[in-house]
Design a protein around this motif. Structure first.
Motif, short mmCIF file in Angstrom:
data_model
loop_
_atom_site.label_atom_id
_atom_site.label_comp_id
_atom_site.label_asym_id
_atom_site.label_seq_id
_atom_site.Cartn_x
_atom_site.Cartn_y
_atom_site.Cartn_z
N LEU A 1 0.82 -1.21 0.00
CA LEU A 1 0.00 0.00 0.00
C LEU A 1 0.85 1.26 0.00
CD1 LEU A 1 -2.79 -1.04 2.55
CD2 LEU A 1 -3.11 -0.60 0.11
N GLU A 2 1.93 1.24 0.77
CA GLU A 2 2.81 2.41 0.84
C GLU A 2 3.54 2.62 -0.49
OE1 GLU A 2 5.30 1.72 4.19
OE2 GLU A 2 3.75 2.19 5.68
N LEU A 3 3.94 1.52 -1.15
CA LEU A 3 4.58 1.64 -2.46
C LEU A 3 3.60 2.19 -3.50
CD1 LEU A 3 6.71 -1.63 -2.59
CD2 LEU A 3 7.59 0.72 -2.65
N GLN B 77 -5.51 -18.55 -7.62
CA GLN B 77 -6.88 -18.10 -7.84
C GLN B 77 -6.93 -16.77 -8.56
OE1 GLN B 77 -8.31 -21.21 -7.14
NE2 GLN B 77 -10.01 -19.84 -6.68
N GLN B 78 -5.96 -15.91 -8.29
CA GLN B 78 -5.89 -14.62 -8.98
C GLN B 78 -5.64 -14.81 -10.47
OE1 GLN B 78 -2.43 -12.05 -8.33
NE2 GLN B 78 -3.82 -10.33 -7.92
N LYS B 79 -4.71 -15.69 -10.82
CA LYS B 79 -4.43 -15.99 -12.23
C LYS B 79 -5.66 -16.58 -12.91
CE LYS B 79 0.55 -16.70 -11.65
NZ LYS B 79 1.66 -17.69 -11.74
N GLU C 239 2.12 9.37 -6.06
CA GLU C 239 2.62 10.72 -5.84
C GLU C 239 3.64 11.11 -6.91
OE1 GLU C 239 4.17 10.72 -1.92
OE2 GLU C 239 2.21 10.84 -0.93
N MET C 240 4.37 10.12 -7.46
CA MET C 240 5.34 10.39 -8.52
C MET C 240 4.69 10.43 -9.90
SD MET C 240 8.76 8.26 -7.36
CE MET C 240 7.93 6.67 -7.31
N GLY C 241 3.38 10.19 -9.96
CA GLY C 241 2.68 10.24 -11.24
C GLY C 241 2.73 8.96 -12.04
N GLU C 242 3.23 7.89 -11.47
CA GLU C 242 3.31 6.60 -12.17
C GLU C 242 2.09 5.76 -11.77
OE1 GLU C 242 7.13 4.67 -12.20
OE2 GLU C 242 8.15 6.53 -11.63
N GLU C 243 0.97 6.05 -12.43
CA GLU C 243 -0.29 5.44 -12.06
C GLU C 243 -0.32 3.93 -12.34
OE1 GLU C 243 -3.96 5.36 -10.34
OE2 GLU C 243 -2.54 7.04 -10.46
N GLU C 244 0.34 3.50 -13.41
CA GLU C 244 0.32 2.07 -13.75
C GLU C 244 0.99 1.24 -12.67
OE1 GLU C 244 1.75 -0.93 -17.36
OE2 GLU C 244 1.85 1.25 -17.62
N LYS C 245 2.17 1.69 -12.20
CA LYS C 245 2.85 0.96 -11.13
C LYS C 245 2.06 1.04 -9.83
CE LYS C 245 7.63 1.21 -12.78
NZ LYS C 245 9.01 1.63 -12.45
N ALA C 246 1.41 2.18 -9.59
CA ALA C 246 0.60 2.33 -8.39
C ALA C 246 -0.53 1.31 -8.38
CB ALA C 246 0.05 3.75 -8.30
N MET C 247 -1.16 1.12 -9.54
CA MET C 247 -2.27 0.15 -9.64
C MET C 247 -1.76 -1.28 -9.45
SD MET C 247 -4.52 1.80 -12.74
CE MET C 247 -5.72 0.47 -12.68
N GLN C 248 -0.55 -1.55 -9.92
CA GLN C 248 0.03 -2.89 -9.75
C GLN C 248 0.24 -3.20 -8.26
OE1 GLN C 248 3.59 -2.90 -12.13
NE2 GLN C 248 2.49 -3.09 -14.07
N TRP C 249 0.77 -2.22 -7.55
CA TRP C 249 1.02 -2.45 -6.13
C TRP C 249 -0.29 -2.47 -5.32
CZ3 TRP C 249 4.94 -4.71 -4.17
CH2 TRP C 249 6.20 -4.62 -4.77
N GLU C 250 -1.29 -1.74 -5.79
CA GLU C 250 -2.60 -1.81 -5.14
C GLU C 250 -3.20 -3.20 -5.31
OE1 GLU C 250 -5.21 1.22 -6.51
OE2 GLU C 250 -4.52 2.70 -5.03
N GLU D 29 -1.48 -5.88 -5.66
CA GLU D 29 -0.70 -6.74 -4.78
C GLU D 29 -1.19 -6.62 -3.33
OE1 GLU D 29 2.68 -9.47 -4.47
OE2 GLU D 29 1.38 -8.74 -6.08
N ALA D 30 -1.49 -5.39 -2.91
CA ALA D 30 -2.02 -5.19 -1.56
C ALA D 30 -3.38 -5.86 -1.39
CB ALA D 30 -2.13 -3.69 -1.27
N ASN D 31 -4.22 -5.78 -2.42
CA ASN D 31 -5.53 -6.44 -2.36
C ASN D 31 -5.38 -7.96 -2.27
OD1 ASN D 31 -6.88 -3.99 -2.52
ND2 ASN D 31 -7.02 -4.05 -4.76
N LEU D 32 -4.35 -8.48 -2.95
CA LEU D 32 -4.09 -9.92 -2.88
C LEU D 32 -3.74 -10.32 -1.45
CD1 LEU D 32 -3.52 -12.71 -4.23
CD2 LEU D 32 -1.15 -11.94 -4.46
N TYR D 33 -2.82 -9.58 -0.83
CA TYR D 33 -2.44 -9.89 0.55
C TYR D 33 -3.63 -9.72 1.50
CZ TYR D 33 2.51 -10.07 -0.72
OH TYR D 33 3.72 -10.44 -1.26
N GLY D 34 -4.48 -8.72 1.20
CA GLY D 34 -5.66 -8.53 2.02
C GLY D 34 -6.64 -9.67 1.91
N SER D 35 -6.80 -10.21 0.69
CA SER D 35 -7.73 -11.33 0.49
C SER D 35 -7.25 -12.59 1.18
CB SER D 35 -7.91 -11.59 -1.01
OG SER D 35 -6.69 -12.06 -1.59
N MET D 36 -5.93 -12.68 1.44
CA MET D 36 -5.38 -13.85 2.12
C MET D 36 -5.67 -13.83 3.61
SD MET D 36 -1.69 -13.80 0.17
CE MET D 36 -0.90 -14.59 1.57
N ARG D 37 -5.89 -12.64 4.16
CA ARG D 37 -6.03 -12.50 5.61
C ARG D 37 -7.44 -12.83 6.06
NH1 ARG D 37 -2.55 -8.69 7.68
NH2 ARG D 37 -3.53 -9.17 9.69
#
Length: 363
Positions: free
Chosen positions: A293-295, A346-348, A301-312, A314-322
């Motif tokens: 989430l922090e990444l 399951q994500q794939k 904030e750096m304007g790299e929306e595509e990478k931001a969505m990728q890490w989001e 990833e965060a949603n994946l970790y959240g779904s595991m919990r």
């Protein structure tokens, strides 16, 4: 012994004796106050003000008593010295009952009188009915009254009363509190909601918003603090008190929100207190989900929306595991969480099915 067998005029008479003889205190005031933190809502509760007795100690000279002095250091063994006042929260009927029994005046909060007053009229007496219980005249409200639980929407009222009477969630009986469970966790395995997703969302909450959030949380079963308690803390703490971990509402809400938001909040609090050891301890326990989430936030904030969505993602994946994202990693058995290899599989599968069906017009 003789005094103990004398009849009491009411249960409050017995309670007054207990306060006097066992608690070494006296009732010096009774209060009716608004106990609701919700904007536009009045929920009346009571409070009894006790003052610890100041014992007198004999002063002797040559074996003779020459006088008495007040012993201000006597705490009766429980660190509450003589003269100290204590506010005991209770129900309305208990506050009124104690006031009648002790002969003390009842102080009423101004907002209760302004918002709760109603026009009443005398109910016609039934001439055919004769009873000792009908000595006093009966009165009834001219307006329609509606009773709602605190926090319940007005549109759920049986009448169109603009200001329904609220049954408070925030009061606790003097007697029932002895048996009230203190554990605020739900009876089920895990909570089913997670309304606060970012630290900014938490910071934007008003006191009323926090109260509503607590009422609606499935894993909150405690009692809300009264507005008086919140006002007193904020008055003593100054402008930064609303962000404090000791704030009466924050103490209840912080343990129940998303663990990533809670850790960010605690890190910020530790930095403000310059507790660097605590900062290192909290940062060492950062979960993979929070790191993702922090990444995502940094890339956005750096304007790299595509990478931001990728890490989001990833965060949603970790959240779904919990099993419970409101609890810290390792605070419950890891076998209750989903294995990472299975979650990624399951994500794939979901992504493959999405690509397969996206060209179909299912409408």
């Amino acid at each position: 012994l003789e005094a103990s067998v004398l009849p009491y005029t009411s249960p409050f008479d017995l309670l007054r004796e207990i306060i006097d003889e066992q608690l070494n205190a006296q009732v010096i005031g009774c209060v009716l106050e608004n106990t609701s933190l919700l904007d536009g809502t009045v929920a009346v509760g009571g409070a009894v003000i006790l003052q610890r007795k100041i014992p007198e100690q004999e002063v002797k000279m040559n074996g003779e008593v020459i006088g008495k002095i007040r012993n201000m250091d006597e705490d009766y063994g429980n660190e509450i010295p003589g003269g100290e006042t204590i506010i005991v929260e209770c129900d309305v009927d208990e506050a009124i009952g104690m006031a009648l029994t002790t002969g003390t005046k009842i102080k009423v909060e101004k907002s209760i009188w302004q918002d709760g007053r109603r026009q009443v009229e005398r109910r016609p007496a039934d001439k055919d009915e004769k009873s000792v219980f009908k000595v006093l005249s009966e009165w009834e409200s001219v307006e329609d009254l509606s009773f709602l639980m605190e926090g319940q929407p007005v549109n759920q009222s049986a009448t169109n009363t603009p200001s329904p009477i609220r049954i408070p969630r925030t009061t606790m009986s003097l007697f029932d509190s002895l048996f009230e469970p203190q554990d605020g966790r739900p009876s089920g395995w895990f909570p089913t909601d997670n309304p606060i997703r970012t630290l900014n969302e938490f910071d934007d909450l008003s006191n009323s918003d926090k109260a509503v959030t607590l009422i609606e949380l499935s894993n909150f079963e405690g009692s809300l603090p009264r507005p008086r308690v919140v006002r007193q803390f904020e008055r003593q703490g100054g402008d930064t008190s609303k962000m404090s971990t000791e704030h009466p509402l924050n103490k209840l809400l912080i343990p129940l929100i998303d663990e990533s938001v809670r850790r960010q909040y605690l890190v910020r609090d530790a930095i403000n207190k310059e507790d660097w050891e605590r900062v290192q301890e909290l940062e060492a326990g950062t979960s993979k989900r929070q790191e993702a989430l922090e990444l995502a936030e940094e890339y956005r904030e750096m304007g790299e929306e595509e990478k931001a969505m990728q890490w989001e993602a990833e965060a949603n994946l970790y959240g779904s595991m919990r099993a419970d994202v409101t609890q810290d990693e390792g605070s419950y058995s890891r076998f209750l969480d989903t294995d990472e290899w299975y979650a990624r599989q399951q994500q794939k599968l979901r992504e493959r099915n999405k690509k397969y069906f996206e060209h179909l017009d299912l409408d």
